[in-house]
Motif scaffolding. Structure first.
Motif, short mmCIF file in Angstrom:
data_model
loop_
_atom_site.label_atom_id
_atom_site.label_comp_id
_atom_site.label_asym_id
_atom_site.label_seq_id
_atom_site.Cartn_x
_atom_site.Cartn_y
_atom_site.Cartn_z
N ASP A 71 32.88 31.50 42.57
CA ASP A 71 33.40 32.22 43.73
C ASP A 71 32.91 33.65 43.78
O ASP A 71 32.76 34.23 44.85
CB ASP A 71 34.94 32.25 43.68
N LEU A 118 31.00 36.03 46.34
CA LEU A 118 31.38 37.44 46.50
C LEU A 118 30.73 38.25 45.38
O LEU A 118 30.75 37.83 44.23
CB LEU A 118 32.92 37.53 46.39
N VAL A 134 30.82 41.57 43.09
CA VAL A 134 31.86 42.53 42.68
C VAL A 134 31.26 43.51 41.68
O VAL A 134 30.67 43.10 40.68
CB VAL A 134 33.04 41.78 42.00
N GLU A 182 28.77 39.26 50.86
CA GLU A 182 29.86 40.24 50.84
C GLU A 182 29.93 40.90 49.46
O GLU A 182 29.69 40.25 48.45
CB GLU A 182 31.18 39.52 51.15
N ILE A 217 32.32 43.78 47.01
CA ILE A 217 33.42 44.74 46.89
C ILE A 217 33.24 45.58 45.63
O ILE A 217 32.65 45.14 44.65
CB ILE A 217 34.82 44.07 46.87
N ALA A 261 43.04 41.39 40.58
CA ALA A 261 42.67 41.72 41.97
C ALA A 261 41.85 40.58 42.58
O ALA A 261 42.03 40.22 43.75
CB ALA A 261 41.88 43.02 42.01
N LEU A 262 40.97 39.99 41.79
CA LEU A 262 40.14 38.91 42.31
C LEU A 262 40.95 37.65 42.54
O LEU A 262 40.78 36.94 43.54
CB LEU A 262 38.96 38.64 41.36
N TYR A 263 41.87 37.36 41.61
CA TYR A 263 42.74 36.18 41.78
C TYR A 263 43.54 36.31 43.08
O TYR A 263 43.65 35.35 43.85
CB TYR A 263 43.68 36.03 40.58
N ASP A 264 44.05 37.51 43.32
CA ASP A 264 44.84 37.74 44.54
C ASP A 264 44.00 37.57 45.80
O ASP A 264 44.54 37.31 46.87
CB ASP A 264 45.48 39.14 44.50
N ARG A 265 42.70 37.73 45.68
CA ARG A 265 41.81 37.47 46.83
C ARG A 265 41.40 36.01 46.93
O ARG A 265 40.59 35.66 47.77
CB ARG A 265 40.50 38.26 46.65
N GLY A 266 41.90 35.16 46.03
CA GLY A 266 41.58 33.74 46.10
C GLY A 266 40.45 33.30 45.19
O GLY A 266 40.05 32.14 45.20
N VAL A 267 39.93 34.22 44.38
CA VAL A 267 38.84 33.87 43.47
C VAL A 267 39.40 33.08 42.29
O VAL A 267 40.38 33.48 41.67
CB VAL A 267 38.11 35.14 42.96
#
Ligand code: AOF
Ligand code: ZN
Length: 365
Positions: A207, A242, A244, A264, A266, A279-285
């Motif tokens: 991801d 993504l 990062v 994309e 970030i 932070a990445l888990y919270d974005r669905g990663v």
């Protein structure tokens, strides 16, 4: 989890999987593998529909988040041929109204007589499909080929939801003596074209790709997936992970290649691996590929946040230059991190080695 290899049948309906069902499970696992990197935060799942005579009449895989689950895709292809047939799925069919309808109901409505699945759904919101199906008179057989399926496409997702953080694969490329660059800083093309193509196939299944600001400043990588999945050599694949960059001090300039419009990107304002993963888990990663540099990898390893290592070693010696890994907090042999090796492959004259740090191997079980 791996211990439970014995198929579990719903009460009163126990039957061994047939040869056609086992073959269909293999196909379903391949379909799931193909959708890896394209489904998060959902798991990559594969499904195959067999008609009454055991012929394959439909197949499907999980679509991107918010779209159809695997079973619905397979049922759509099977149409009326699903009536009285069998659905073979890598994950227990869901039983909830989420962004899509419950797969249990779709299977019942299609008149499927039997459901064979590999891995029980660990998501409490979605679980219960097996029970719902057997209450509706469908013959249900679970845990068929579970260990194999869990080790493949859905493994990182299972790990991620059980730990509430993404599964982390650390990839490095080095010389036989473990160097990633020469003393003058040159580092281009340590490994060969076969290894580099393999890295693109690896990126294609994750991801997100994570790097530190130092790597971007030194190497200016693009971190895209090119030349796999039918894309011509050097050409971008349609779906890109993504990108990062951990860049607390905002050192990476806006004209760095990772900020181009190929994918994309970030920037995370933290140097703490655990916070970055949260932070990445919270974005669905759900699956992260850590690609450098050596110090960032050392920090992840010291925090025991590396779940899988994929190393590419070229038959080259440097004798000096940067090591592939630095600062993991290890001072004596007894603290060395040992890998349980799952794969050793020749990539032309390079060697690829895949393994899991011993402490991580049992974690999802
Ligand atoms: C299935 N088949 O192919 C997948 C399943 O938000 P939703 O509605 O898409 O539901 C997501 C949850 O459904 C996910 O967390 C997992 O438990 C299950 N995924 N289930 O029957 C599928 N991908
Ligand atoms: Zn579903």
């Amino acid at each position: 989890m791996a211990e439970q290899d014995e198929p579990i049948a719903a009460p009163g309906r126990g039957e061994e999987p047939t040869a056609a069902e086992l073959a269909a499970m293999e196909r379903a696992a391949a379909l799931a593998w193909d959708s890896a990197g394209r489904t998060s935060p959902n798991p990559p799942v594969g499904a195959v529909i067999l008609d009454v005579d055991g012929h394959r009449v439909g197949e499907g895989a999980t679509q991107p988040a918010g779209l159809e689950h695997a079973e619905v895709m397979a049922l759509r292809q099977a149409g009326r041929a699903a009536l009285g047939g069998t659905a073979v799925v890598t994950l227990e069919p869901c039983n909830h109204q989420g962004r899509t309808g419950p797969c249990s109901e779709a299977l019942i409505e299609a008149g499927v007589a039997r459901v064979v699945f590999a891995v029980p759904d660990p998501n409490p919101r979605a679980a219960g499909g097996a029970q719902r199906l057997s209450e509706a008179g469908v013959s249900v057989l679970g845990s068929v080929g579970q260990a194999e399926v869990a080790r493949a496409a859905i493994g990182p997702w299972l790990f991620a939801v059980s730990q509430s953080r993404p599964f982390v694969t650390w990839k490095f490329a080095g010389t036989l003596d473990g160097r990633s660059s020469a003393p003058d800083g040159t580092s281009k093309w340590i490994t060969n074209a076969v290894s580099r193509a393999d890295v693109h196939a690896l990126r294609d299944r994750v991801d997100a790709i994570v790097v530190g600001s130092g790597t971007v400043l030194v190497d200016d990588p693009q971190l895209t997936v090119r030349g796999v999945r039918g894309a011509a050599d050097g050409e971008l694949v349609a779906r890109q992970p993504l990108r990062v960059v951990l860049d607390r001090r905002h050192r990476v300039p806006a004209d760095a290649q990772i900020f181009d419009d190929a994918a994309e990107t970030i920037r995370l304002d933290t140097a703490v691996p655990r916070f970055a993963l949260k932070a990445l888990y919270d974005r669905g990663v759900r699956h992260v590929l850590l690609e450098g540099g050596a110090t960032l990898a050392g920090a992840f390893l010291e925090a025991r946040l590396i779940d899988e290592v994929v190393g590419y070693l070229a038959p080259t010696l440097l004798g000096a230059g940067s090591a592939v890994l630095r600062g993991a907090g290890i001072t004596t042999m007894s603290e060395a991190v040992t890998l349980d090796v799952s794969e050793v492959a020749r990539m032309g004259d390079d060697v690829k080695i895949v393994g899991r740090p011993r402490w991580a191997s049992g974690q999802e079980e």
